[in-house]
Enzyme design. Sequence first.
Site, short mmCIF file in Angstrom:
data_model
loop_
_atom_site.label_atom_id
_atom_site.label_comp_id
_atom_site.label_asym_id
_atom_site.label_seq_id
_atom_site.Cartn_x
_atom_site.Cartn_y
_atom_site.Cartn_z
N GLY A 111 0.84 -1.20 0.00
CA GLY A 111 0.00 0.00 0.00
C GLY A 111 0.87 1.24 0.00
N ILE A 155 2.33 2.84 2.54
CA ILE A 155 3.58 2.72 3.32
C ILE A 155 4.55 1.80 2.60
CG2 ILE A 155 4.64 2.07 5.52
CD1 ILE A 155 2.14 2.79 6.97
N GLY A 156 4.05 0.68 2.08
CA GLY A 156 4.92 -0.28 1.38
C GLY A 156 5.66 0.36 0.21
N THR A 188 1.73 -2.63 11.23
CA THR A 188 0.27 -2.83 11.20
C THR A 188 -0.37 -2.46 12.54
OG1 THR A 188 0.62 -4.62 9.62
CG2 THR A 188 -1.54 -4.53 10.69
N HIS A 236 1.15 2.46 21.32
CA HIS A 236 0.98 3.36 20.18
C HIS A 236 -0.51 3.64 20.03
CE1 HIS A 236 1.84 5.34 16.45
NE2 HIS A 236 1.18 4.49 15.71
N ASP A 286 2.39 -8.76 -1.90
CA ASP A 286 1.00 -8.39 -1.60
C ASP A 286 0.09 -9.50 -2.12
OD1 ASP A 286 -1.68 -6.84 -1.72
OD2 ASP A 286 -0.30 -5.38 -0.86
N ARG A 332 6.99 13.04 15.64
CA ARG A 332 5.89 14.02 15.65
C ARG A 332 6.10 15.03 16.78
NH1 ARG A 332 1.37 9.36 14.35
NH2 ARG A 332 1.33 9.71 12.09
N ARG A 364 -8.67 1.88 16.80
CA ARG A 364 -7.62 0.91 16.49
C ARG A 364 -8.10 -0.50 16.83
NH1 ARG A 364 -2.63 3.42 15.41
NH2 ARG A 364 -2.69 5.60 15.97
#
Length: 322
Positions: free
Chosen positions: A12, A14-15, A120, A176, A34, A152, A89
């Site tokens: 996706g 990020i990948g 993930t 997280h 994938d 961040r 999440r």
Amino acid sequence: MARDKIALIGSGQIGGTLAHLVGLKELGDVVMFDIAEGIPQGKSLDIAQSSPVDGFDAKFTGANSYEAIEGARVVIVTAGVPRKPGMSRDDLLSINLKVMEQVGAGIKKYAPDAFVICITNPLDAMVWALQKASGLPHRKVVGMAGVLDSARFRYFLADEFNVSVEDVTAFVLGGHGDTMVPLVKYSTVAGIPLPDLVKMGWTSQARLDEIVDRTRNGGAEIVNLLKTGSAFYAPAASAIAMAESYLKDKKRVVPVAAYLNGEYGVKDMYVGVPVVIGDKGVERIVEIELAGKDREAFDKSVAAVQGLVEACKKIAPELLGH
């Protein structure tokens, strides 16, 4: 000397960004995996065609079979469904848990010696499940969270003080998610702790509290702005920093979701803490002293992760048999 092989599970946003960064930094050859046919092949070809322009030599391969990841030195896992607006999440839990079981089995069979970085979500529970499913040593399986959360925090602080991001260090512990713990007293500008900067009149405690809150909600802020999808540039850069520390034995001190077995009073769980990453994986867990509000916040964060892990055990009791 053969180039290192880096496997990316999930092609996706990020990948794709990970693959591009591996090329630009010349960290090795890339296999993008994938389940969707054509996507990893198309992205690999696109990135490979940028290599003559940017001047990097690397082989990019797209695949739909786990066999292609055989012998990878690093595996970065982004597979799973992304978080959508309004989705917690935890809603992601049952869907992505099944994905981790499949990915873990693939890694176990074809890349049992790899250093594995999980991205993930919900992160702390997914990395726990991935380690169980793969059976890899705990020191070789980590979650990417703290590097991103700290980045961040550092960015917001640098922006607030109008100084270079390079001179800001920041510390974020815990899970997280909304319960993460940005530690103000261990965060600095050019080595000067934030509480001292408040005394020096650089900022106020109230403003710092706002920045801490914004850091906690950093992921959700981007999800809400994008409407479709979630952050991918900063998460990818964060995972690459971890992979590079492993591949080059840099021994960087970075916050990651690491397996705790007694440290910080936590047992059999993955929680965000500072660690040293070298070519053996997690080589040391840095156990700092937590007191007062920081300890309370950390314990609350651990309890939230514990809740997710217990939910995983109920959904997939077979993981406990691994």
